[in-house]
Design a protein around this motif. Sequence first.
Motif, PDB file in Angstrom:
ATOM      1  N   ALA A 291       0.829  -1.209   0.000  1.00 52.30           N
ATOM      2  CA  ALA A 291       0.000   0.000   0.000  1.00 52.30           C
ATOM      3  C   ALA A 291       0.859   1.253   0.000  1.00 52.30           C
ATOM      4  CB  ALA A 291      -0.934  -0.002   1.206  1.00 52.30           C
ATOM      5  N   LEU A 292       1.879   1.288   0.828  1.00 51.36           N
ATOM      6  CA  LEU A 292       2.735   2.478   0.890  1.00 51.36           C
ATOM      7  C   LEU A 292       3.600   2.627  -0.353  1.00 51.36           C
ATOM      8  CD1 LEU A 292       3.857   2.440   4.619  1.00 51.36           C
ATOM      9  CD2 LEU A 292       2.325   4.073   3.519  1.00 51.36           C
ATOM     10  N   LEU A 293       4.100   1.529  -0.880  1.00 51.52           N
ATOM     11  CA  LEU A 293       5.001   1.613  -2.027  1.00 51.52           C
ATOM     12  C   LEU A 293       4.263   1.982  -3.306  1.00 51.52           C
ATOM     13  CD1 LEU A 293       7.930   1.229  -2.978  1.00 51.52           C
ATOM     14  CD2 LEU A 293       7.355  -1.141  -3.461  1.00 51.52           C
ATOM     15  N   PHE A 294       3.120   1.371  -3.549  1.00 53.80           N
ATOM     16  CA  PHE A 294       2.446   1.576  -4.823  1.00 53.80           C
ATOM     17  C   PHE A 294       1.395   2.678  -4.796  1.00 53.80           C
ATOM     18  CE2 PHE A 294       3.950  -2.856  -5.100  1.00 53.80           C
ATOM     19  CZ  PHE A 294       4.824  -2.674  -6.165  1.00 53.80           C
ATOM     20  N   VAL A 295       0.741   2.887  -3.680  1.00 47.11           N
ATOM     21  CA  VAL A 295      -0.281   3.938  -3.590  1.00 47.11           C
ATOM     22  C   VAL A 295       0.305   5.199  -2.977  1.00 47.11           C
ATOM     23  CG1 VAL A 295      -2.566   4.512  -2.720  1.00 47.11           C
ATOM     24  CG2 VAL A 295      -2.071   2.190  -3.418  1.00 47.11           C
ATOM     25  N   GLY A 296       1.119   5.038  -1.957  1.00 54.74           N
ATOM     26  CA  GLY A 296       1.833   6.158  -1.337  1.00 54.74           C
ATOM     27  C   GLY A 296       0.924   7.210  -0.749  1.00 54.74           C
ATOM     28  N   PRO A 297       1.135   8.466  -1.134  1.00 53.03           N
ATOM     29  CA  PRO A 297       0.382   9.566  -0.542  1.00 53.03           C
ATOM     30  C   PRO A 297      -1.110   9.562  -0.884  1.00 53.03           C
ATOM     31  CG  PRO A 297       1.889  10.387  -2.216  1.00 53.03           C
ATOM     32  CD  PRO A 297       2.162   8.940  -2.054  1.00 53.03           C
ATOM     33  N   ALA A 298      -1.501   8.812  -1.887  1.00 50.34           N
ATOM     34  CA  ALA A 298      -2.927   8.759  -2.237  1.00 50.34           C
ATOM     35  C   ALA A 298      -3.748   8.077  -1.149  1.00 50.34           C
ATOM     36  CB  ALA A 298      -3.114   8.048  -3.567  1.00 50.34           C
ATOM     37  N   LEU A 299      -3.098   7.367  -0.235  1.00 43.30           N
ATOM     38  CA  LEU A 299      -3.818   6.754   0.884  1.00 43.30           C
ATOM     39  C   LEU A 299      -4.451   7.801   1.790  1.00 43.30           C
ATOM     40  CD1 LEU A 299      -1.308   3.997   1.977  1.00 43.30           C
ATOM     41  CD2 LEU A 299      -3.556   3.638   0.999  1.00 43.30           C
ATOM     42  N   PHE A 300      -3.888   8.999   1.804  1.00 48.03           N
ATOM     43  CA  PHE A 300      -4.336  10.040   2.718  1.00 48.03           C
ATOM     44  C   PHE A 300      -5.194  11.095   2.028  1.00 48.03           C
ATOM     45  CE2 PHE A 300      -0.356   8.277   4.247  1.00 48.03           C
ATOM     46  CZ  PHE A 300      -0.756   7.836   5.493  1.00 48.03           C
ATOM     47  N   ARG A 301      -5.550  10.871   0.778  1.00 40.67           N
ATOM     48  CA  ARG A 301      -6.405  11.804   0.057  1.00 40.67           C
ATOM     49  C   ARG A 301      -7.816  11.772   0.628  1.00 40.67           C
ATOM     50  NH1 ARG A 301      -5.928  10.379  -5.859  1.00 40.67           N
ATOM     51  NH2 ARG A 301      -3.703  10.584  -5.663  1.00 40.67           N
ATOM     52  N   GLN A 302      -8.442  12.934   0.715  1.00 39.48           N
ATOM     53  CA  GLN A 302      -9.816  12.982   1.215  1.00 39.48           C
ATOM     54  C   GLN A 302     -10.777  12.574   0.108  1.00 39.48           C
ATOM     55  OE1 GLN A 302     -10.653  16.789   2.924  1.00 39.48           O
ATOM     56  NE2 GLN A 302      -9.417  16.375   4.729  1.00 39.48           N
ATOM     57  N   VAL A 303     -11.800  11.844   0.492  1.00 42.30           N
ATOM     58  CA  VAL A 303     -12.786  11.349  -0.452  1.00 42.30           C
ATOM     59  C   VAL A 303     -14.112  12.024  -0.158  1.00 42.30           C
ATOM     60  CG1 VAL A 303     -13.960   9.280  -1.277  1.00 42.30           C
ATOM     61  CG2 VAL A 303     -11.603   9.149  -0.504  1.00 42.30           C
ATOM     62  N   GLU A 304     -14.780  12.433  -1.207  1.00 42.47           N
ATOM     63  CA  GLU A 304     -16.077  13.075  -1.007  1.00 42.47           C
ATOM     64  C   GLU A 304     -17.135  12.017  -0.712  1.00 42.47           C
ATOM     65  OE1 GLU A 304     -19.220  15.878  -3.436  1.00 42.47           O
ATOM     66  OE2 GLU A 304     -17.150  15.753  -4.092  1.00 42.47           O
ATOM     67  N   ILE A 305     -17.933  12.285   0.303  1.00 43.82           N
ATOM     68  CA  ILE A 305     -18.996  11.372   0.712  1.00 43.82           C
ATOM     69  C   ILE A 305     -20.278  11.792  -0.001  1.00 43.82           C
ATOM     70  CG2 ILE A 305     -20.354  10.548   2.665  1.00 43.82           C
ATOM     71  CD1 ILE A 305     -17.919  11.055   4.398  1.00 43.82           C
ATOM     72  N   PRO A 306     -21.051  10.836  -0.529  1.00 44.45           N
ATOM     73  CA  PRO A 306     -22.297  11.189  -1.216  1.00 44.45           C
ATOM     74  C   PRO A 306     -23.248  11.953  -0.284  1.00 44.45           C
ATOM     75  CG  PRO A 306     -21.780   8.882  -1.571  1.00 44.45           C
ATOM     76  CD  PRO A 306     -20.796   9.405  -0.589  1.00 44.45           C
ATOM     77  N   ARG A 307     -24.073  12.806  -0.866  1.00 45.80           N
ATOM     78  CA  ARG A 307     -24.987  13.655  -0.108  1.00 45.80           C
ATOM     79  C   ARG A 307     -25.945  12.869   0.778  1.00 45.80           C
ATOM     80  NH1 ARG A 307     -24.828  18.531   0.939  1.00 45.80           N
ATOM     81  NH2 ARG A 307     -24.760  20.159  -0.579  1.00 45.80           N
ATOM     82  N   ARG A 308     -26.369  11.722   0.315  1.00 44.77           N
ATOM     83  CA  ARG A 308     -27.361  10.966   1.091  1.00 44.77           C
ATOM     84  C   ARG A 308     -26.812  10.463   2.419  1.00 44.77           C
ATOM     85  NH1 ARG A 308     -27.497   5.611  -2.651  1.00 44.77           N
ATOM     86  NH2 ARG A 308     -25.467   4.837  -2.009  1.00 44.77           N
ATOM     87  N   TRP A 309     -25.490  10.446   2.584  1.00 48.02           N
ATOM     88  CA  TRP A 309     -24.897   9.986   3.830  1.00 48.02           C
ATOM     89  C   TRP A 309     -24.637  11.117   4.814  1.00 48.02           C
ATOM     90  CZ3 TRP A 309     -25.356   5.105   4.724  1.00 48.02           C
ATOM     91  CH2 TRP A 309     -25.396   4.213   3.657  1.00 48.02           C
ATOM     92  N   HIS A 310     -24.796  12.361   4.386  1.00 47.80           N
ATOM     93  CA  HIS A 310     -24.589  13.485   5.300  1.00 47.80           C
ATOM     94  C   HIS A 310     -25.738  13.559   6.298  1.00 47.80           C
ATOM     95  CE1 HIS A 310     -21.105  15.381   3.493  1.00 47.80           C
ATOM     96  NE2 HIS A 310     -21.609  15.053   2.304  1.00 47.80           N
TER      97      HIS A 310
END
Length: 96
Positions: free
Chosen positions: A64-83
């Motif tokens: 995970a760290l070698l191939f994905v790296g910093p993308a592991l810590f990217r924020q993901v938008e949550i769909p509106r229906r879950w807010h």
Amino acid sequence: MIKWHERPVARLCLRLSGAVALWRAWLFVSALYVEVHAHPPRPASLGELGACAAVVTLVLVGNALLFVGPALFRQVEIPRRWHGTSVAEGLQTAAL
């Protein structure tokens, strides 16, 4: 403001720590291989099972760290229906 994981030094450190984790997994695997083939067949000890669990963990984290790296810590938008919903509300509606 630049997030810590987007800096070039952090990217390099994340990738290097992934490579180090995979290297440590290789060391565990080579030690387990020698131990398994050096003795006559017997049930695995608790230490050997723990070493196998460490190998699996190190391989997963290292990849995970070698191939994905910093993308592991990217924020993901949550769909509106879950807010605005909580787990307890979902359980109450499912019970009805």
